[in-house]
Design a protein around this motif. Structure first.
Motif, PDB file in Angstrom:
ATOM      1  N   TRP A   1       0.843  -1.204   0.000  1.00 57.06           N
ATOM      2  CA  TRP A   1       0.000   0.000   0.000  1.00 57.06           C
ATOM      3  C   TRP A   1       0.873   1.248   0.000  1.00 57.06           C
ATOM      4  N   ALA A   2       1.923   1.261   0.820  1.00 57.76           N
ATOM      5  CA  ALA A   2       2.793   2.441   0.903  1.00 57.76           C
ATOM      6  C   ALA A   2       3.459   2.723  -0.439  1.00 57.76           C
TER       7      ALA A   2
ATOM      8  N   ALA B   1       1.164   9.629  -5.399  1.00 56.48           N
ATOM      9  CA  ALA B   1       1.141  10.913  -4.700  1.00 56.48           C
ATOM     10  C   ALA B   1       1.498  12.075  -5.625  1.00 56.48           C
ATOM     11  N   SER B   2       1.050  13.256  -5.238  1.00 58.11           N
ATOM     12  CA  SER B   2       1.397  14.477  -5.971  1.00 58.11           C
ATOM     13  C   SER B   2       2.909  14.668  -5.983  1.00 58.11           C
ATOM     14  N   PRO B   3       3.465  15.163  -7.094  1.00 54.77           N
ATOM     15  CA  PRO B   3       4.913  15.449  -7.145  1.00 54.77           C
ATOM     16  C   PRO B   3       5.351  16.453  -6.083  1.00 54.77           C
ATOM     17  N   LEU B   4       4.392  17.196  -5.530  1.00 54.18           N
ATOM     18  CA  LEU B   4       4.713  18.193  -4.506  1.00 54.18           C
ATOM     19  C   LEU B   4       4.935  17.556  -3.136  1.00 54.18           C
ATOM     20  N   GLU B   5       4.452  16.313  -2.967  1.00 54.35           N
ATOM     21  CA  GLU B   5       4.641  15.634  -1.680  1.00 54.35           C
ATOM     22  C   GLU B   5       5.986  14.930  -1.670  1.00 54.35           C
ATOM     23  N   LYS B   6       6.788  15.196  -0.658  1.00 48.84           N
ATOM     24  CA  LYS B   6       8.116  14.583  -0.530  1.00 48.84           C
ATOM     25  C   LYS B   6       8.103  13.551   0.588  1.00 48.84           C
ATOM     26  N   PHE B   7       8.896  12.513   0.412  1.00 47.12           N
ATOM     27  CA  PHE B   7       8.861  11.392   1.359  1.00 47.12           C
ATOM     28  C   PHE B   7      10.233  11.104   1.952  1.00 47.12           C
ATOM     29  N   ILE B   8      10.207  10.722   3.236  1.00 46.47           N
ATOM     30  CA  ILE B   8      11.335  10.050   3.875  1.00 46.47           C
ATOM     31  C   ILE B   8      10.799   8.707   4.343  1.00 46.47           C
TER      32      ILE B   8
ATOM     33  N   SER C   1      10.725  -0.228  -6.605  1.00 46.52           N
ATOM     34  CA  SER C   1       9.265  -0.359  -6.767  1.00 46.52           C
ATOM     35  C   SER C   1       8.547   0.962  -6.950  1.00 46.52           C
ATOM     36  N   VAL C   2       9.111   2.046  -6.440  1.00 50.23           N
ATOM     37  CA  VAL C   2       8.463   3.354  -6.613  1.00 50.23           C
ATOM     38  C   VAL C   2       9.015   3.960  -7.900  1.00 50.23           C
ATOM     39  N   SER C   3       8.273   3.743  -8.966  1.00 50.65           N
ATOM     40  CA  SER C   3       8.766   4.122 -10.295  1.00 50.65           C
ATOM     41  C   SER C   3       8.485   5.579 -10.647  1.00 50.65           C
ATOM     42  N   SER C   4       7.577   6.228  -9.924  1.00 54.60           N
ATOM     43  CA  SER C   4       7.181   7.589 -10.275  1.00 54.60           C
ATOM     44  C   SER C   4       8.127   8.654  -9.728  1.00 54.60           C
TER      45      SER C   4
END
Length: 400
Positions: free
Chosen positions: A18-19, A26-33, A48-51
């Motif tokens: 799911w994550a 997610a929007s390109p404006l959202e950043k992840f750690i 796995s996160v191709s975007s």
């Protein structure tokens, strides 16, 4: 105030999947750690996160440290994937960089948020008498040489970071700085049975608010729903576990038998009996080959209890989030899980009740899930502690 969501679903429900889906969409404006226990999961997230392009911290910087790299990546606004061990060394500079940066933290499994510090009570008194520390409330403040490199260096560094507490006039407790969590816009925690996790009690103590969700999937698409433990397939999973019942369990009949204290005080005869029981279960009761088993007890007793012919098949009693043993069919758990008494006292003296039963069965389930049961295949389990067997059965009946 930070928005904290606990994604609480049984192992194998698809929390990490799911994550990954969430980050891809997610929007390109959202950043992840994204913080995970193991390097193998770092690679999984990267591939796995191709975007978006997730980057792990490295040592290729002036300070030659991953922490420096992590800070530089935050300044760049990069998507970051790293391990628990690096994140646990967070300092004031990192907190300042995260604050108002708009990052979402995804924590794959709970992390170590408090830990007793190995310092004698007499040494604490000595440091206080010499003026190296002062106790403000129960917080330890370092007032000695700011560059002290003696045997008390660890105490100095923890106190300087503002994360050290003196408790009951006897012992020191390190606590992960709560301001790290507060600095994020959003926090998502992927785990199971959060009610029994130390991080839950930590959140309660520092008065963080959080909500529960669960993961469901349909046709390969994952989504979050309101938390409802009755949707879990507990009875089906319990039916896959063939729990040993017999005389080898006599050694664990008392409620506190096989606890950490019991094991550390065990005489040679007791340890020999346990070793023989593990061997007898593997070789006689199950006729299991070496590669088909794993077993656990206190780390310091790995050597004395390792059964002949099964060297190298020990795993920690708190093993979680690893797929290395997913083909194993036969298990032995020689432990009776209770919370560390200092940790429990630390929480309860601050008004937070520790659910001892939920903590024990939560750790046991995570450990069991390292085996092939994760693939919906049956397993054999030697669980000599009568208390742990009762707790596992209570969990299956939704009593915990």
């Amino acid at each position: 105030m930070v928005n904290i969501t606990v994604v609480d679903s049984i192992m194998g429900a698809g929390k990490t999947s799911w994550a990954i889906q969430y980050m891809n969409e997610a929007s390109p404006l959202e950043k992840f750690i994204y913080i995970t226990p193991f390097l193998t999961e770092v690679e999984r997230v990267k591939s796995s996160v191709s975007s978006r392009n997730f980057l792990p911290p490295n040592n290729a910087n002036v300070e030659k440290t991953k922490m420096r790299s992590l800070k530089d990546l935050i300044v760049q606004g990069a998507d970051i994937v790293s391990t628990h061990s690096l994140f646990q060394t967070a300092d004031d500079e990192l907190i300042e960089l995260i604050t108002d940066s708009g990052y979402t933290l995804i924590l794959d499994e709970v992390m170590t948020v408090i830990e007793p510090v190995s310092v004698k009570a007499s040494d604490i008194k000595k440091l206080e008498a010499s003026g190296d520390i002062i106790i403000d409330g129960n917080k330890v403040i370092w007032t000695g040489d700011p560059h002290d490199d003696s045997r008390y260096r660890d105490v100095r560094e923890l106190a300087q970071a503002g994360n050290l507490f003196y408790h009951r006039g006897k012992f020191l407790i390190w606590a992960f700085p709560p301001s790290v969590f507060a600095a994020f816009s959003k926090v998502l925690i992927l785990t199971y049975m959060f009610d029994g996790q130390i991080q839950r009690y930590y959140y309660d103590m520092f008065r963080f608010e959080y909500k529960y969700k669960s993961v469901v999937s349909a046709n390969g698409v994952y989504s979050l729903i309101d938390y409802d433990r009755t949707r879990e397939n507990r009875r089906e999973l319990f039916g896959l576990i063939d729990i040993y019942e017999g005389k080898k369990n006599d050694i664990g009949s008392r409620k506190n038998a096989l606890s950490a204290t019991f094991l550390r005080r065990g005489d040679l005869d007791t340890l020999k009996q346990l070793k023989n029981h593990i061997y007898g279960y593997f070789i006689n009761d199950i006729k299991a080959k070496k590669h088909e088993v794993f077993w656990s007890t206190l780390k310091e007793l790995e050597g004395p209890l390792t059964p002949k012919g099964y060297k190298g098949r020990y795993i920690p009693v708190n093993a979680r989030a690893t797929n290395e043993y997913q083909d194993v069919s036969t298990l032995a758990y020689i432990f009776n899980r209770y919370p560390n008494p200092h940790e429990r006292a630390f929480f309860e003296d601050n008004g937070v009740t520790v659910n001892v039963e939920a903590l024990a069965v939560s750790d046991l389930l995570q450990w069991i899930w390292r085996s092939r049961i994760r693939n919906n295949e049956p397993i054999n389990l030697y669980l000599p502690s009568s208390r742990m067997r009762e707790l596992l059965k209570a969990w299956a009946d939704y009593e915990i």
